[in-house]
Design an enzyme around this catalytic site. Structure first.
Site, PDB file in Angstrom:
ATOM      1  N   CYS A   2      -6.749  32.608  15.967  1.00  0.00           N
ATOM      2  CA  CYS A   2      -5.991  32.010  17.049  1.00  0.00           C
ATOM      3  C   CYS A   2      -5.070  33.061  17.642  1.00  0.00           C
ATOM      4  CB  CYS A   2      -5.150  30.835  16.530  1.00  0.00           C
ATOM      5  SG  CYS A   2      -6.136  29.526  15.728  1.00  0.00           S
ATOM      6  N   LEU A  53      -8.987  29.020  18.195  1.00  0.00           N
ATOM      7  CA  LEU A  53     -10.417  29.176  17.969  1.00  0.00           C
ATOM      8  C   LEU A  53     -10.757  28.321  16.760  1.00  0.00           C
ATOM      9  CD1 LEU A  53     -13.056  30.797  18.740  1.00  0.00           C
ATOM     10  CD2 LEU A  53     -12.465  32.305  16.840  1.00  0.00           C
ATOM     11  N   SER A  54     -11.645  27.365  16.916  1.00  0.00           N
ATOM     12  CA  SER A  54     -11.897  26.369  15.872  1.00  0.00           C
ATOM     13  C   SER A  54     -13.010  26.816  14.934  1.00  0.00           C
ATOM     14  CB  SER A  54     -12.284  25.024  16.507  1.00  0.00           C
ATOM     15  OG  SER A  54     -11.281  24.604  17.403  1.00  0.00           O
ATOM     16  N   ASN A  77      -2.018  31.971  12.775  1.00  0.00           N
ATOM     17  CA  ASN A  77      -3.270  32.628  13.148  1.00  0.00           C
ATOM     18  C   ASN A  77      -3.940  33.066  11.859  1.00  0.00           C
ATOM     19  OD1 ASN A  77      -5.320  34.286  14.169  1.00  0.00           O
ATOM     20  ND2 ASN A  77      -3.942  36.024  14.431  1.00  0.00           N
ATOM     21  N   GLY A  78      -5.133  32.546  11.582  1.00  0.00           N
ATOM     22  CA  GLY A  78      -5.853  32.972  10.383  1.00  0.00           C
ATOM     23  C   GLY A  78      -6.432  31.822   9.603  1.00  0.00           C
ATOM     24  N   GLU A  79      -6.732  32.107   8.341  1.00  0.00           N
ATOM     25  CA  GLU A  79      -7.351  31.123   7.449  1.00  0.00           C
ATOM     26  C   GLU A  79      -6.684  31.185   6.085  1.00  0.00           C
ATOM     27  OE1 GLU A  79      -9.684  29.100   8.524  1.00  0.00           O
ATOM     28  OE2 GLU A  79     -10.104  30.100  10.434  1.00  0.00           O
ATOM     29  N   ASP A 101      -6.465  23.906   7.484  1.00  0.00           N
ATOM     30  CA  ASP A 101      -6.255  24.660   6.250  1.00  0.00           C
ATOM     31  C   ASP A 101      -4.848  25.242   6.182  1.00  0.00           C
ATOM     32  OD1 ASP A 101      -7.646  26.228   8.453  1.00  0.00           O
ATOM     33  OD2 ASP A 101      -6.868  27.870   7.241  1.00  0.00           O
TER      34      ASP A 101
END
Length: 723
Positions: A2, A53-54, A77-79, A101
Site C-alpha cells: 500500500c 493494493l489488496s 503498508n505491508g503484510e 492482517d
C-alpha cells in the site's frame, strides 16, 4: 502493498482545512502503490492518507484501522505473516472487526506499548495515532523492506511511503543532497563496509530507521527512539553444523509458506540460481499455477541464468516467461527519467531497469497478479559472496574482509592511512580504533552488519519501487529475521563449513532441488560473463538523442559545483570505442542520475505523465538454447575468417616464475590471465597474419568457448579484426 502518508501538527494545534489539499495530493502521488482503494482522514492534529493494493482479504481490509474503543488509529503498508498466531495470543475480550492482517497491531500496541513489535513477523511500515496520549508512533520492519520517509519542522511533520510524496507539502525542501550523496561509500562502490545509516539522497528528507519505533509527542514535537531488534552478536558454540542446517531448512520452508500465502495471484522472479529456485521448490502446493518470470538478455544467456531458469521451471511444473531484451534495446531518455523518479535513488542501474520491466510484463501477462516472490537477500547473509570476494578458501575470504574493515576504519582516522599505504605496517591495527581499544574484533560480524545496511540502501529500496511501479508487492522470504539470526550466530569454527559458498543453504534444500541447481556456482545477476551487455545498454542510454541525459544532468541545480563536466564529456564522447565494458560506465551513470534527480527535485514531475515505453515481449522460441542461433544477441562476434591483431600499445607478457600471463596497454597491466585460460591460448597464437579459424585450430579451442572474451577485447580495443 500500500501507500501510506500523513501530516501532523507538532505544536499542539489542530490541522486546518488547508491540509485536505495536501492529503489528496498525497494519495494521488502514491496511487501506483495502491490502485485498489483511496482513503483520507483528518481529525484534530493528524491527517492520514492511504492507497491500497489488496492481497489479503480484498473485501474486508480497508484502512485506516481503528481500535474498538476508538483510541488508536492505524495505517500500514505491508503484510503481517503471523497475524493469526498473534491474534490468538490477545486477551479474551478482544474481537477483531476486519479480516485485515494488520488489525492485530492495534491491540498489540495497546497491550505492550513500545514492545508491541517484538514477536511480529512480516514486512511493514506503519503510522499509528494514539489519540489518548496525543502521540504519533512510526515504525518499520527489521530490514526496512517497507519504506517510510518524513520531513519535519517545528510546526508539522509530513510522512510518505515515497520521497516524492513529501513534495506534496510546500514546506519540504526541493533539493538533491549532493554532499550527502557523494559521501556515501556505496554510491562510489568503495572497497569498505557500508555506513551505519541509510542515505535518503535529498535535503531535509529522513527515513524512519529499520527495526525502530519513533514516538512523537504532538503537543511539543518531543521524539523518542526505541530500537526493538538488532543483528545478534553472540555465537551458539554448542550447536553443531547438522543442527544449524536442519533449523535453517525448517525456517526457510516456513518463511516461503508464509510469503506464498495470499488471496490474490502471486508470481516469482526466477533467475536459475539456487535462491529463487529454492523459493519455487519450497512453495509446495502454492506452486500450482504460479507463473515465473526471467530476464533474457545477452548477459543472462552468457552466464547461464536464462537456460537454468527455464530448465528448473519445467522440472517443477511452473510456467516460465522469458522476457527478452535484444542487444539493440536501450530505454529512451524519458523512460530512464521515469524509472529514476520512480526509484528515487542514483544507484539506479541495469539490474533495476530489468527488474522494473519484468514487473511490467508480469502485470500485463497476468492482470490479476498482485505479489511477486523473490530470491533476493540470500547472498548477503549466507556467504553468497565468499568465493567472489575471497577466491580459493575461507581464509582468503577472511583476509579480504579484513582489508575492507581496515579501509572502513581509515575513513574514521584518515591521518593514519599512510602507515598501511605501502609495504608492511609495523603499527598495531587497534590504533585505528583509538587508545585502549583492545577488545577482540569479529570482522565477519562487522561484514554482516555492513550487509544489513547495504540491503536497506540498495536491495529492498529498489525491489520495493520497481514492484510498486506496476502495483505489485515484492515478497522476500530470505529476509525472515529468524534466518538472519540463525546465520549470525554460527560460531567462527563452523563458518568455513556453513558460510563458504552458501553451504548452509545448499545442504538445507539439497534434497528438494536437482544437483544441477543446488550445486550451481554463484554468478552475479546480469553481470559476470555478460557484463558487456549491461554496460553497453547504459552507454546507449547516455548517447541517445544526442546525449540528452548528459546535457540535462550537467545543467541541473548544483551540478556545476560537483560534476566535472569536461571529464564527463571526454568520456561519453568515446563510449563504444573500447569503453563499454568498463565499470566506469556504471559509475558515470550514477553521476548523471544525481544530476537528473536534482533537476526533478527542483521541479517534481508527475510520474504518470512520464512514458515508461512499450512493454517487453517474451521470447518466442521453444527453448532458451534456440537463442544461440538468434540475431537478438549478436554483438559483432569475431569472424572466424578475419585476421586478428593486437592493437598498438598492447602487449602479452608472462611471469617467468609463475603461470600467469598479463595483458598490458601502454605499459599498464589491464588483465591477468591464468595459464590454462582458453582465451589466452588464442591470444598467444595471434600474429597479425593468421586467420581466426586457423588460430582456433592451432590453439585447439572452440569459438563458443572464447567468443564472449574476444568480443570484450574487441570492444575494449585490445585487439582489432582485419580482412
Amino acid at each position: 502493498m500500500c501507500g501510506i502518508a500523513g501530516v501532523a501538527r507538532l505544536d499542539g494545534h489542530a490541522l486546518g482545512p488547508e491540509a485536505d489539499a495536501v492529503l489528496h495530493e498525497l494519495v494521488r502521488i502514491l496511487d501506483h502503490r495502491g490502485p485498489d482503494e483511496r482513503e483520507t482522514l483528518r481529525d484534530g492534529p493528524v491527517g492520514l492518507a492511504f492507497t491500497r493494493l489488496s492481497l489479503v482479504n480484498p473485501q474486508d481490509g480497508s484502512q485506516p484501522l481503528v481500535s474498538d474503543d476508538g483510541n488508536l488509529v492505524l495505517i500500514v503498508n505491508g503484510e503481517i505473516y503471523n497475524h493469526k498466531q498473534l491474534a490468538a495470543s490477545l486477551p479474551g475480550g478482544v474481537r477483531l472487526n476486519t479480516g485485515s492482517d494488520c488489525e492485530v497491531l492495534l491491540y498489540l500496541y495497546r497491550q505492550y506499548g513500545l514492545e508491541f513489535l517484538r514477536d511480529v513477523r512480516g514486512m511493514f511500515a506503519l503510522i499509528l495515532w494514539d489519540r489518548v496520549n496525543n502521540q504519533l508512533v512510526l515504525a518499520r520492519d527489521r530490514f526496512g523492506i517497507k519504506p517510510l520517509y518524513y520531513h519535519r519542522n517545528d510546526q508539522r511533520i509530513v510522512l510518505a511511503s515515497e520521497i516524492k510524496g513529501l513534495f506534496a507539502d510546500p514546506g519540504t525542501p526541493r533539493r538533491f543532497d549532493w554532499e550527502g550523496a557523494l559521501a556515501t561509500p556505496a554510491l562510489a562502490a568503495a572497497p569498505s563496509f557500508h555506513q551505519s545509516s541509510v542515505t535518503t539522497w535529498f535535503d531535509g528528507v529522513h527515513l524512519v530507521p529499520a527495526a525502530t519505533i519513533l514516538r512523537i509527542d504532538l503537543r511539543d514535537g518531543r521524539t523518542s527512539e526505541h530500537r526493538y531488534w538488532e543483528v545478534p552478536s553472540h555465537a551458539e558454540e554448542s550447536t553443531g553444523a547438522d543442527e544449524f542446517i536442519r533449523r535453517y531448512g525448517e525456517i526457510l520452508e516456513d518463511s516461503v509458506r508464509e510469503c506464498a500465502t495470499a488471496d490474490s495471484e502471486l508470481g516469482l522472479f526466477l533467475s536459475g540460481g539456487i535462491d529463487s529456485s529454492a523459493v519455487l521448490a519450497l512453495a509446495g502446493p502454492r506452486r500450482e499455477g504460479m507463473h515465473t518470470f526471467t530476464v533474457l538478455t545477452g548477459g543472462t544467456r552468457d552466464n547461464g541464468d536464462a537456460e537454468h531458469a527455464e530448465w528448473i521451471a519445467r522440472e517443477l511444473g511452473a510456467p516460465n516467461h522469458q522476457v527478452i531484451f535484444p542487444q539493440s534495446h536501450a530505454p529512451a531518455p524519458e523512460e530512464w527519467v521515469r524509472l529514476l523518479w520512480l526509484t528515487e535513488t542514483p544507484m539506479c542501474g541495469a539490474e533495476v531497469y530489468y527488474k522494473h520491466e519484468l514487473h511490467r510484463f508480469a502485470r500485463q501477462e497476468r492482470p490479476e497478479l498482485r505479489g511477486m516472490l523473490l530470491g533476493a537477500a540470500s547472498d548477503e547473509f549466507n556467504g553468497g559472496y565468499s568465493q567472489v570476494m575471497g577466491g580459493d578458501d575461507w581464509d582468503s575470504f577472511a583476509a579480504g574482509l579484513a582489508y575492507l574493515h581496515r579501509n572502513t576504519r581509515w575513513d574514521r582516522h584518515p591521518r593514519l592511512r599512510h602507515w598501511w599505504a605501502e609495504g608492511p605496517s609495523f603499527i598495531a591495527e587497534q590504533a585505528l580504533d583509538g587508545r585502549g581499544a583492545h577488545t577482540p574484533r569479529d570482522t565477519y560480524r562487522s561484514y554482516i552488519v555492513s550487509e544489513y545496511m547495504k540491503v536497506q540502501q540498495y536491495n529492498v529500496w529498489h525491489e520495493d519501487r520497481t514492484a510498486a511501479g506496476s502495483g505489485i508487492e515484492a515478497r522476500v522470504p530470505f529476509l525472515d529475521h529468524r534466518l538472519v539470526e540463525l546465520t549470525a550466530v554460527v560460531p567462527d569454527r563452523l563458518r568455513p563449513r556453513l558460510l563458504w559458498n552458501k553451504r548452509i543453504l545448499r545442504d538445507a534444500v539439497g534434497t528438494r532441488l536437482p544437483d544441477r541447481i543446488a550445486e550451481r556456482p554463484k554468478g552475479p545477476f546480469f553481470y559476470g560473463s555478460g557484463t558487456r551487455h549491461a554496460y553497453r545498454m547504459l552507454a546507449d542510454v547516455m548517447k541517445a538523442n544526442s546525449y540528452e541525459l548528459v546535457e540535462r544532468a550537467l545543467a541541473a541545480p548544483g551540478a556545476g559545483d560537483f560534476i566535472d563536466a569536461e571529464s564527463v564529456w571526454a568520456y561519453v564522447k568515446v563510449l563504444g570505442e573500447g569503453t563499454t565494458d568498463s565499470p566506469s560506465v556504471e559509475m558515470l551513470m550514477r553521476v548523471l542520475n544525481m544530476g537528473l534527480l536534482a533537476e526533478m527535485a527542483a521541479h517534481p514531475p508527475i510520474l504518470e505523465e512520464l512514458s515508461a515505453g512499450p512493454i517487453r515481449a517474451q521470447y518466442s522460441g521453444s527453448s532458451v538454447a534456440a537463442a544461440e542461433a538468434d540475431d537478438h544477441f549478436r554483438t559483432g562476434e569475431p569472424d572466424a575468417g578475419g585476421i586478428p591483431s593486437l592493437t598498438d600499445g598492447t602487449l602479452l607478457l608472462t611471469n617467468p616464475v609463475g603461470s600467469e600471463w598479463y595483458l598490458l596497454r601502454n605499459g599498464e597491466i589491464e588483465f591477468v590471465l591464468e595459464g590454462n585460460a582458453p582465451v589466452l591460448q588464442v591470444l598467444r597464437e595471434i600474429d597479425g597474419v593468421s586467420k581466426m579459424s586457423d588460430i582456433l585450430s592451432t590453439a585447439d579451442v572452440e569459438m563458443a568457448d572464447v567468443s564472449g572474451d574476444l568480443d570484450s577485447l574487441l570492444d575494449l580495443g585490445f585487439i582489432s579484426l582485419g580482412d
